[in-house]
Design a protein around this motif. Sequence first.
Motif, PDB file in Angstrom:
ATOM      1  N   ASN A   7      33.117  47.672  38.918  1.00 43.66           N
ATOM      2  CA  ASN A   7      33.950  47.254  37.805  1.00 43.66           C
ATOM      3  C   ASN A   7      33.618  45.798  37.512  1.00 43.66           C
ATOM      4  N   ILE A   8      33.155  45.506  36.306  1.00 44.57           N
ATOM      5  CA  ILE A   8      32.765  44.145  35.947  1.00 44.57           C
ATOM      6  C   ILE A   8      33.931  43.198  36.214  1.00 44.57           C
ATOM      7  N   GLY A   9      33.653  42.114  36.895  1.00 46.01           N
ATOM      8  CA  GLY A   9      34.685  41.150  37.239  1.00 46.01           C
ATOM      9  C   GLY A   9      35.327  41.416  38.576  1.00 46.01           C
ATOM     10  N   LYS A  10      34.974  42.549  39.224  1.00 47.29           N
ATOM     11  CA  LYS A  10      35.566  42.892  40.516  1.00 47.29           C
ATOM     12  C   LYS A  10      34.583  42.757  41.667  1.00 47.29           C
ATOM     13  N   VAL A  11      33.317  42.471  41.371  1.00 46.79           N
ATOM     14  CA  VAL A  11      32.302  42.288  42.412  1.00 46.79           C
ATOM     15  C   VAL A  11      31.406  41.110  42.018  1.00 46.79           C
ATOM     16  N   PRO A  12      30.802  40.422  43.000  1.00 50.69           N
ATOM     17  CA  PRO A  12      29.934  39.284  42.692  1.00 50.69           C
ATOM     18  C   PRO A  12      28.569  39.734  42.199  1.00 50.69           C
ATOM     19  N   ASN A  13      27.806  38.804  41.651  1.00 51.29           N
ATOM     20  CA  ASN A  13      26.455  39.106  41.176  1.00 51.29           C
ATOM     21  C   ASN A  13      25.484  39.341  42.320  1.00 51.29           C
ATOM     22  N   LEU A  14      25.680  38.641  43.434  1.00 49.34           N
ATOM     23  CA  LEU A  14      24.851  38.816  44.625  1.00 49.34           C
ATOM     24  C   LEU A  14      25.712  39.303  45.770  1.00 49.34           C
ATOM     25  N   ARG A  15      25.186  40.305  46.473  1.00 53.50           N
ATOM     26  CA  ARG A  15      25.994  40.918  47.529  1.00 53.50           C
ATOM     27  C   ARG A  15      25.102  41.425  48.643  1.00 53.50           C
ATOM     28  N   PHE A  16      25.574  41.322  49.882  1.00 55.06           N
ATOM     29  CA  PHE A  16      24.816  41.844  51.014  1.00 55.06           C
ATOM     30  C   PHE A  16      24.832  43.373  51.001  1.00 55.06           C
ATOM     31  N   PRO A  17      23.733  44.004  51.435  1.00 57.13           N
ATOM     32  CA  PRO A  17      23.690  45.476  51.516  1.00 57.13           C
ATOM     33  C   PRO A  17      24.800  46.016  52.419  1.00 57.13           C
ATOM     34  N   GLY A  18      25.325  47.154  52.059  1.00 57.40           N
ATOM     35  CA  GLY A  18      26.348  47.804  52.875  1.00 57.40           C
ATOM     36  C   GLY A  18      27.761  47.545  52.411  1.00 57.40           C
TER      37      GLY A  18
END
Length: 386
Positions: A7-18
């Motif tokens: 959901n746009i705005g609910k997660v960052p642009n960069l994220r660790f796998p998993g």
Amino acid sequence: MANKKLNIGKVPNLRFPGFESEWETKKLGEIATFSKGKGISKSDIEENGITECIRYGELYTHYREIITEIKSKTNVNTSTLVLSEENDVVIPASGETTIDIATASCILKSGIALGGDLNIIKTENNGIFLSYYLNSKKKMEIANLAQGISVVHLYSSQLASLSLSLPKLNEQSKISSFLALLDERVQTQNKIIQQLETLIQALRNQIFKRKRRFTDTDGRDSSDWKKVKIGDILKIGSGKDYKHLQSGNIPVFGTGGFMTLVNDYLYDGETVCIGRKGTIDKPMYHKGKLWTVDTLFYTHSFQSCIPKFIFHLFQTINWLEYNEASGVPSLSKTTIEKIGLQIPSIEEQERIASFLSKVDQKIQIEKAILEQLEMQKKYMLQQMFV
């Protein structure tokens, strides 16, 4: 660190796998409790104090997002103090500007005395994650919450209203560990630069006090140094206002260093700039076209001396000793011209300048690495939070 968008705005642009779940939006007041530190004055600080302590002004000048080593100590009775718990986050409760006040640090030690004018945030969330988050994505929001004119204040009730987007604790831990490692690398780079700057200053002092000499190409001892005045070996030019000039590709130097670009220049060649007003104790070397502002002198028309040698020699002068003002430090051209120096032959100047410039080049390389690391950190802070 690719991001699977939900959901746009609910997660960052960069994220660790998993990590795939959406971040949860909450008010800071929902996940934290607030308290205040208790006054520790400057006079309460003791070099051999028994209790480590943090004063609010140190958050601006000394600490970053993570506090592990404590600068100050006090002998004030601990029964009258507020002591930290591991994972506490502290933010100044007052300051001079709204940006300064938006400074968060996580304390990783219990039992640290926390001075007055400190907001203390206690949370079950990761305090390191929270500090990085507040200092990056939320910095301007915190600054906008602060109130006041000459002195600004930040209250816990205002902090409680701050809206945050938070991942699960394990993702918070992953992000904070990564950023802490990056910060550690930045601090290591700063130490490398500090050590090199200490080294070059020690070498300059040895050379210009003639405790270290350079032999000539035949291995013979160098000739004696001769006494001169600055005005005997170079001329001093005055900077000018540049605001009326259009943007261009000529560097403009002020007492704080490089400033901007203009489409005209005052001087073309090697020069050593000296502060006329303000920061008068940081000479700068430049080769090529430049413009200097009216708070800076530039040197030219060198006689019996090499500009790069003069630059290193000027680093050993206590310029504040020649300050002519009771307020903002200032120098005059006449005063500078009368300062006495000792210089060797041109040949020895060349060897000295070459030797010291190699160390100086190493410092500039390390500073460029530091700049890249800080840019990387800034980018990560923008991309890894919502």
